[in-house]
Scaffold this motif. Sequence first.
Motif, PDB file in Angstrom:
ATOM      1  N   ASN A   4       0.812  -1.203   0.000  1.00 47.85           N
ATOM      2  CA  ASN A   4       0.000   0.000   0.000  1.00 47.85           C
ATOM      3  C   ASN A   4       0.852   1.262   0.000  1.00 47.85           C
ATOM      4  OD1 ASN A   4      -2.381  -1.421   0.085  1.00 47.85           O
ATOM      5  ND2 ASN A   4      -2.499  -1.430   2.311  1.00 47.85           N
ATOM      6  N   HIS A   5       2.117   1.129   0.434  1.00 48.64           N
ATOM      7  CA  HIS A   5       2.942   2.303   0.653  1.00 48.64           C
ATOM      8  C   HIS A   5       4.056   2.451  -0.380  1.00 48.64           C
ATOM      9  CE1 HIS A   5       0.788   2.399   4.407  1.00 48.64           C
ATOM     10  NE2 HIS A   5       1.313   1.251   4.786  1.00 48.64           N
ATOM     11  N   ALA A 164      -2.677   2.802  11.456  1.00 51.42           N
ATOM     12  CA  ALA A 164      -2.019   3.826  10.638  1.00 51.42           C
ATOM     13  C   ALA A 164      -1.206   3.189   9.516  1.00 51.42           C
ATOM     14  CB  ALA A 164      -1.125   4.699  11.512  1.00 51.42           C
ATOM     15  N   GLN A 166      -1.851   0.631   7.881  1.00 53.36           N
ATOM     16  CA  GLN A 166      -2.712   0.074   6.842  1.00 53.36           C
ATOM     17  C   GLN A 166      -3.268   1.141   5.905  1.00 53.36           C
ATOM     18  OE1 GLN A 166      -2.771  -3.343   6.981  1.00 53.36           O
ATOM     19  NE2 GLN A 166      -1.459  -2.951   8.747  1.00 53.36           N
ATOM     20  N   ILE A 167      -3.015   2.402   6.203  1.00 52.43           N
ATOM     21  CA  ILE A 167      -3.570   3.483   5.392  1.00 52.43           C
ATOM     22  C   ILE A 167      -2.850   3.548   4.049  1.00 52.43           C
ATOM     23  CG2 ILE A 167      -3.840   5.992   5.215  1.00 52.43           C
ATOM     24  CD1 ILE A 167      -4.137   6.083   8.249  1.00 52.43           C
ATOM     25  N   TYR A 182      -1.779  10.200  14.352  1.00 55.93           N
ATOM     26  CA  TYR A 182      -2.719   9.444  13.529  1.00 55.93           C
ATOM     27  C   TYR A 182      -3.626  10.341  12.701  1.00 55.93           C
ATOM     28  CZ  TYR A 182      -6.281   6.279  11.862  1.00 55.93           C
ATOM     29  OH  TYR A 182      -7.132   5.587  11.040  1.00 55.93           O
ATOM     30  N   ALA A 186      -3.672  10.269   8.773  1.00 55.90           N
ATOM     31  CA  ALA A 186      -4.849   9.703   8.114  1.00 55.90           C
ATOM     32  C   ALA A 186      -5.400  10.624   7.042  1.00 55.90           C
ATOM     33  CB  ALA A 186      -5.928   9.399   9.149  1.00 55.90           C
ATOM     34  N   ALA A 189      -4.730   9.687   3.381  1.00 54.67           N
ATOM     35  CA  ALA A 189      -5.298   8.476   2.792  1.00 54.67           C
ATOM     36  C   ALA A 189      -5.947   8.765   1.444  1.00 54.67           C
ATOM     37  CB  ALA A 189      -6.327   7.868   3.739  1.00 54.67           C
ATOM     38  N   ILE A 193     -11.328   5.645   4.698  1.00 61.01           N
ATOM     39  CA  ILE A 193     -10.881   4.907   5.892  1.00 61.01           C
ATOM     40  C   ILE A 193     -11.762   5.258   7.089  1.00 61.01           C
ATOM     41  CG2 ILE A 193      -8.485   4.663   5.140  1.00 61.01           C
ATOM     42  CD1 ILE A 193      -7.830   7.034   7.016  1.00 61.01           C
ATOM     43  N   PRO A 196     -11.538   2.548  10.126  1.00 58.88           N
ATOM     44  CA  PRO A 196     -10.399   2.700  11.028  1.00 58.88           C
ATOM     45  C   PRO A 196     -10.427   4.007  11.821  1.00 58.88           C
ATOM     46  CG  PRO A 196      -9.671   1.852   8.920  1.00 58.88           C
ATOM     47  CD  PRO A 196     -11.109   2.212   8.763  1.00 58.88           C
ATOM     48  N   ARG A 197     -10.898   5.089  11.190  1.00 54.79           N
ATOM     49  CA  ARG A 197     -10.998   6.359  11.905  1.00 54.79           C
ATOM     50  C   ARG A 197     -11.914   6.234  13.127  1.00 54.79           C
ATOM     51  NH1 ARG A 197      -9.686  11.444   9.882  1.00 54.79           N
ATOM     52  NH2 ARG A 197      -8.755  11.507   7.806  1.00 54.79           N
TER      53      ARG A 197
END
Length: 318
Positions: A4-5, A164, A166-167, A182, A186, A189, A193, A196-197
């Motif tokens: 993802n990153h 975080a 996983q964002i 966070y 976030a 993103a 999300i 998760p938030r």
Amino acid sequence: MMSNHTAVSEIVLVGFPGLADAFHGLVSTIMFFAYMISLTTNGTVVFLVTFNENLHQPMYLFIANLATSNLLFDTVTLPKLIARYWFGASTIPLRMCFFQIFLVHYFGSMDSFLLMLMAADRYVAICHPLRYTSIITDKVVTVSCGICWTILSPSINTAVTVLASQIPLCGPNKVNSLFCGYSAFAALACTNISGPRKVVLVLAMVVLLVPLGLILVSYVKIIVAISISARSESLRRAFSTCMTHLLVIAFYFAPRIFMYIVSNIPFVTIKPDVGALLLYLYSFVPHMANPIIHFLRTKEIKQTLRWALQGSKFREKD
């Protein structure tokens, strides 16, 4: 999950958005002196409590733990912020950003838990003075602080950091904040999300509202005990020392709860420069003031500090 990153390998800390280059030197100097003040005052608290057996009392042990948390929070945030304005070092590796997210929330949670323990200590001291030494023992202090340091805060904030990580980041890598947290992270993103938030918001409210609720209950009982006690004058003097604690508690909890709620309301926004200024004020200013409010203003500490300074003068003469 690291796939993802792949588009982002480092994060840019914006700091104070919109701050003109001409003020970078001034801002970094102010933050440098703020860090030196925090380092000196909180370091003095930890040093005096650690090496003076007369101060190995529950109240001072709680305050020393708070000073340690404040000092460590400032150490993991301010040097990087100072370097950002002093040397233009605004980037931070993505993995280090995650690590800072963990530490920032870890020490922030510790402050919340320790303020709760300090309120409980004051409640027992004022409402049950004859049982104080049997209830609030050094062992109780050690165990309660140990649970906060090793179980409560790490478990909650490991969950925050994992969320975080996983964002998905697809492009923008500028965090409009003074450090990696966070909420600011976030905002980068590139997908929805909201789930998760909500989880992080619930965890934040647990960390903030549960201790705050117990603190308020403690102080309500203290006020009731003072109002009905025949020793009201002596208790009022004792409660006067708690008023400054209440100011610190209000300054810690109120802006954090406000910012967490506002940042999670879709149709409400706070200007980045205003948010950064508020973040600075409620994150760092109390850390400079706490040692004076909680510790250095007490008679025992003044006497201990005076003896320490006199001892150093005598050694210089010899």
